[in-house]
Structures are given as structure tokens and as C-alpha cells.
Enzyme design. Structure first.
Site, PDB file in Angstrom:
ATOM      1  N   CYS A  35       0.802  -1.227   0.000  1.00 34.04           N
ATOM      2  CA  CYS A  35       0.000   0.000   0.000  1.00 34.04           C
ATOM      3  C   CYS A  35       0.830   1.270   0.000  1.00 34.04           C
ATOM      4  CB  CYS A  35      -0.912   0.013   1.221  1.00 34.04           C
ATOM      5  SG  CYS A  35       0.044   0.001   2.742  1.00 34.04           S
ATOM      6  N   ASP A  37       2.489   2.409   2.561  1.00 38.07           N
ATOM      7  CA  ASP A  37       2.559   3.022   3.885  1.00 38.07           C
ATOM      8  C   ASP A  37       3.932   2.782   4.524  1.00 38.07           C
ATOM      9  OD1 ASP A  37       0.091   3.972   3.553  1.00 38.07           O
ATOM     10  OD2 ASP A  37      -0.941   2.440   4.719  1.00 38.07           O
ATOM     11  N   CYS A  61      -2.420   2.890   8.270  1.00 34.30           N
ATOM     12  CA  CYS A  61      -3.831   2.818   8.610  1.00 34.30           C
ATOM     13  C   CYS A  61      -4.048   2.373  10.046  1.00 34.30           C
ATOM     14  CB  CYS A  61      -4.517   1.846   7.664  1.00 34.30           C
ATOM     15  SG  CYS A  61      -3.998   0.154   7.956  1.00 34.30           S
ATOM     16  N   CYS A 105      -0.788  -5.254   6.540  1.00 35.45           N
ATOM     17  CA  CYS A 105      -0.363  -4.104   7.351  1.00 35.45           C
ATOM     18  C   CYS A 105       0.468  -4.556   8.546  1.00 35.45           C
ATOM     19  CB  CYS A 105      -1.574  -3.336   7.868  1.00 35.45           C
ATOM     20  SG  CYS A 105      -2.815  -3.003   6.613  1.00 35.45           S
TER      21      CYS A 105
HETATM   22  S1  FES Z   1      -3.251  -0.197   4.352  1.00 29.35           S
HETATM   23 FE1  FES Z   1      -1.217   0.446   4.417  1.00 29.35          FE
HETATM   24  S2  FES Z   1      -0.574  -0.156   6.369  1.00 29.35           S
HETATM   25 FE2  FES Z   1      -2.637  -0.732   6.327  1.00 29.35          FE
END
Ligand code: FES
Ligand SMILES: Cc1ncc(COP(=O)(O)O)c(C=O)c1O
Lengths: 127, 392
Positions: A35, A37, A61, A105
Site C-alpha cells: 500500500c 505506507d 492505517c 499491514c
Molecule cells: S493499508 Fe497500508 S498499512 Fe494498512
């Protein structure tokens, strides 16, 4: 919106160990390829190789925050050799599961801690 | 819904108006006959359906015979696009749409691609306005349909439909517009704007869910989606969702009156602008999405840099505030919203998107509460973000 367990929400709300450690002994910076992140884990280690403090910062998230909140809690007080065996599976179990789209995640916390320990070891070896 | 919830997600759905519920109840309880039956009880219901049709037509400046009731916006979009495509495939197989349509349009077009249709997706500028020149240039001999939304659901940008309608009419190409987010919010005139097909959905303007309509200009032939009985002029088989249709009609009637209520309309805009201005004053590093002027009055879409939308939403939810986000983390698809990406926003910025959408039921004290709480949440999450310090 996705359904999170009560335990996940509890960790998310408490955000235990959120923040940074100035003069950390090890920092693990990891990115989530799925994602995009990001997670940074900071550790403080004493002369007996025990993790005395562990904090995280994240651009991620709810699941990322909850898993790292719990993971940092788990490794505190552990020896680094013990701490590096932490797995995302175990973290997810302890949280009462994650929605399957959110499983990825939880790797951020695991990898962040492992990277931070590695960073600590490298720094020490370099000394 | 609980009384003290602050509901600012009216582009997802709206509170059903009490007057609408009241009318619907009659048709859920006493008036249960099948409108296709011959006896008085049934014929009376049929008459009410026709009255609802007149009300829907009036909202759009259409004729009642041009209105087909559907199960909502998604079905209306499907019916329009597939209906035109399959009825005209001998003439051509090229369709023009935009890159920011609702999934009801995009995924219908994707489906048609699998069936040999060629789709051109027209890009938008940074405000979300489609490139009208490019639409004009993209029209070919085999172009049968242009489908461009009236108002975008995420950012509220209002597309130049009248201009596109004029081009389409001149070129002899059908023009469909998804007006799900426009109906009841701005004046629609299918005649003046040269619109051939137009979709609306009841639950977006205080009507019931599962009830919508497609306007099809007189004389235009489309293929039916559903085959069966003779309902809806042979275009939409199946016993009518009577209560839903009655509710939709009532919602159209109220919306038509509300559109003339300048005070009500300007109040929604005033509150939206207050929210926007307040957020910009209280929180640094905010991007406002959508067009500065050509934007529907009830919508505010922002990107809050360095933090992620889902965490904001859940924190708002814990305070009883309902909003939405185009963040990847909330979509379940791992991709941020296609609309925000089409504006040219990078992934990490789109991640921090937040949408507030108001309605006539929104109160000033609710906006004040958001302005009080949101800065605290943002600060908390930014303190947690590895990017925030560097961005400061
Ligand atoms: S969607 Fe990216 S860390 Fe959860
Ligand atoms: C622009 C737009 N088109 C279509 C739809 C789908 O409408 P419905 O929910 O009635 O199927 C929506 C609502 O989500 C929308 O915002």
C-alpha cells in the site's frame, strides 16, 4: 468500512508507544510494498541487550497503528535475541484477527522491529 | 440513526425525509395490490405510480413518458450505457466517457470492452473538469455514446454538461449523464442542456434506497436489461417497487420545491464554506480538492498531508462524526480513489483524503464541533507520522 476487532480498536485508541526516541540505539525504517505506507520503529537497548524502550511512528492505517502499538509493547523488556523472533502472525492472533485485506499491514511492525535490532547490531559492531 | 451523530456523509446517502416515509408507508401497508392487476385497488396504485413519474419528470424538465423507474443509480447507469450500446452496435462500437466516473459507469464500460466495444476515457484537469475539446476530437464515425457525469461524487466538481450536450447533439451522438449527485442539488433541464439519457437515485436526495430513475429522451431506442413482463414500457420487467417509486416521487417533489428555496440552498453553502475556511485556518498543509467555484454546494473534499485517511475517519467516528475518505486503506482495494489520482495527486497525498458532504439537515453547531475536534485529531496523527517533522 472494514470491521475491526475490539482489541484492535483498543490498541488503536491507546496508541501505546507512539512517538520517537531521541538518541535511539536502533531505528528500523520500513515501507509496505502493498500500500505504500511507512513505519519507523525506535529501540533503546541496555548493556544486557535488553530492550528498555520501543516506540513507533507511522504513516499508515488503523491496522498498522494497532499492530505496532501491540508489537512495541511486546518487545519491551525482552532481550534482543528473543525480540527478533516476534512474528506478525502472533501479533494478529493476539489482536483477535484482522480483516484479510488488512493482514499485510501487520508485517510493518514485525519488519520494523527486526530492522531496528539489525540497526542496533550494526551500530554496535561498527563501534 | 442516533440523534447526536453528526452525519456529514450525504454524498454516500442521505437521511430519508419524514414526509417521504409517511407516503411510502401507505404503500407498504394497505396498498399492496400488484399495479398490473385489473381491479380498482390495483389501478389506483398504478395512478399513484404515474403521479410519481410526473414528479420525477418535473424535477428534470422531462415528459413523464420519458421516465423509467429503476432500482437506483447503478441500474440506471447500466441500463443507459448497455441499453444504448446493444441497441446501436451495428452503427458503431465506440463510447466516450471520463476517467472520474462512478464505478457504476466505469465498470459497465469495462464490461462492454470485453464485448468488443472501444472505450475512450477522457482525462480531467486538476480541478476535475473534463477536457471538452478532447471529447469533441475523440468523436469518430462509429461513436455511439458519450457518458459524462453531471457532478462528481467525491470532489463535487460540476461538469460542463450543457456544452457536451450541444456537441453531442450536433454530431448525432447520444449523450448520457450520471446526475445522481446533481439531482435535487442543482437545477437540471434535460431539454435546454441537450441531454438524451440521465440517471438519478432517490437515496441521494432524501428519498428511499433502491429506487431511482432513468430519463430517456422520446424516440431513443435502447435494449432492456431485464426481460420479463411489460412493466415500465417493456424496458424494465418485474413487479414495481411501489413504495420505493412513491417515495422517489415524493423526494423529487420536495427537491423541486427546495431548489426554489434560495435561503435553504445558500445556508448549505454557507456552512460548507465555513467548514472549509475553518479547516484551512486551523490546520496547516491542507489541499482542497475539486473546482473552487464549479463545485456542488454541499461537498468539501480535502487532503490532509502526512497522515492517512482511515485513521482520521475512525478517530472522527469515535467522536460521533461520519465522513468518508478516498484513501486506499478504506477502499479494500489498496489503491487510492481513481478520482483523486486522475486529478494528478500523488498516492501519499491521496491517502490523506477526507470528504465532508452536507445536507439541508446539517446544523451550524455540527460544523462547529467538527472544527473543534478535527484539528486535535490531525495533530495527534501527525505527531505519529514520520513525514510530518520533515514537512514542517
Ligand atoms: S493499508 Fe497500508 S498499512 Fe494498512
Ligand atoms: C455519481 C454516482 N453514480 C451512481 C451511484 C450509484 O447509485 P445507487 O447507490 O443508487 O446505485 C452513486 C452512489 O453511490 C453515485 O454517487
Amino acid at each position: 468500512m472494514l470491521q475491526y476487532s475490539d482489541k484492535v480498536m483498543e490498541q488503536f485508541k491507546s496508541m501505546k508507544n507512539a512517538g520517537r526516541i531521541e538518541n535511539a540505539d536502533g531505528i528500523g525504517k520500513v515501507g509496505n510494498p502493498v500500500c505504500g505506507d511507512v513505519m519507523w520503529i525506535y529501540i533503546k537497548v541496555d548493556e544486557n541487550e535488553v530492550i528498555t524502550d520501543c516506540k513507533f511512528e507511522t504513516f499508515g492505517c488503523v491496522a498498522a497503528i494497532a499492530t505496532s502499538s501491540l508489537a512495541t509493547e511486546l518487545v519491551k523488556g525482552k532481550k534482543i535475541d528473543e525480540a527478533k523472533d516476534i512474528t506478525n502472525k502472533r501479533i494478529v492472533e493476539l489482536l483477535g484477527g484482522l480483516p484479510k485485506e488488512k493482514f499485510h499491514c501487520s508485517v510493518l511492525a514485525e519488519e520494523g522491529i527486526k530492522k531496528a535490532i539489525e540497526d542496533y547490531k550494526n551500530k554496535k559492531a561498527g563501534k | 440513526m442516533i440523534e447526536d451523530v453528526i452525519y456529514l456523509d450525504n454524498n454516500a446517502t442521505t437521511k430519508i425525509a419524514p414526509e417521504v416515509v409517511e407516503e411510502m408507508l401507505l404503500f407498504l401497508k394497505e396498498n399492496y395490490a400488484n399495479p398490473s392487476s385489473i381491479y380498482y385497488l390495483a389501478q389506483n396504485i398504478k395512478k399513484h405510480i404515474e403521479t410519481a413519474r410526473e414528479k420525477a419528470a418535473r424535477l428534470l424538465n422531462a415528459e413523464p413518458s420519458e421516465i423509467i423507474f429503476t432500482s437506483g443509480g447503478t441500474e440506471a447507469d447500466n441500463m443507459a450505457i448497455k441499453g444504448i450500446a446493444f441497441a446501436n452496435e451495428k452503427k458503431g462500437k465506440h463510447i466516450i466517457t471520463s476517467s472520474i466516473e462512478h464505478h457504476a459507469v466505469i465498470n459497465t464500460c469495462k464490461y462492454l470492452e470485453k464485448h468488443g466495444f472501444e472505450i475512450t476515457y477522457i482525462p480531467v484537469d486538476k480541478y476535475g473538469i473534463v477536457d471538452v475539446d478532447l471529447i469533441k476530437k475523440s468523436i469518430k464515425n462509429d461513436t455511439i455514446l458519450i457518458s459524462i457525469m453531471y457532478v462528481n461524487n467525491e470532489i463535487g466538481t460540476i461538469e460542463p454538461v450543457a456544452e457536451i450536450g450541444k456537441i453531442a447533439r450536433e454530431k448525432g451522438v447520444y449523450f448520457h449523464t450520471d446526475a445522481v449527485q446533481a439531482a435535487g442539488k442543482i437545477k437540471i433541464d434535460v431539454k435546454e442542456q441537450n441531454i438524451d439519457l440521465l440517471s438519478i437515485s432517490g437515496h441521494k436526495f432524501h428519498g428511499p434506497k433502491g429506487a431511482g430513475a432513468l430519463y430517456i429522451r422520446k424516440g431513443i431506442k435502447i435494449d432492456a436489461l431485464l426481460h420479463g413482463g411489460h412493466q415500465e414500457n417493456n424496458l424494465r420487467a418485474g413487479t414495481e417497487n411501489v413504495a420505493g417509486i412513491i417515495g422517489l416521487g415524493k423526494a423529487c417533489e420536495i427537491a423541486d420545491e427546495d431548489l426554489k428555496n434560495i435561503k435553504m440552498k445558500s445556508e448549505i453553502k454557507r456552512l460548507r464554506d465555513k467548514l472549509e475556511k475553518g479547516i484551512l485556518e486551523k490546520i496547516p498543509k491542507i489541499i482542497v480538492n475539486g473546482h473552487p467555484e464549479k463545485r456542488i454546494d454541499n461537498t468539501l473534499n480535502i487532503c490532509i498531508k502526512y497522515i492517512e485517511g482511515e485513521s482520521i475517519l475512525i478517530n472522527l467516528d469515535l467522536e460521533g462524526i461520519c465522513a468518508s475518505s478516498g484513501s486506499a486503506c478504506t477502499s479494500g482495494s489498496l489503491e487510492p480513489s481513481h478520482v483523486l489520482l486522475a486529478l494528478g495527486l500523488p498516492h501519499e497525498i491521496a491517502h490523506g483524503s477526507l470528504r465532508f458532504s452536507l445536507s439541508k439537515y446539517t446544523k451550524e453547531k455540527e460544523i462547529d464541533k467538527v472544527l473543534e475536534i478535527l484539528p486535535v485529531i490531525v495533530q495527534k496523527l501527525r505527531n505519529l507520522s514520520p513525514f510530518w517533522k520533515k514537512g514542517k
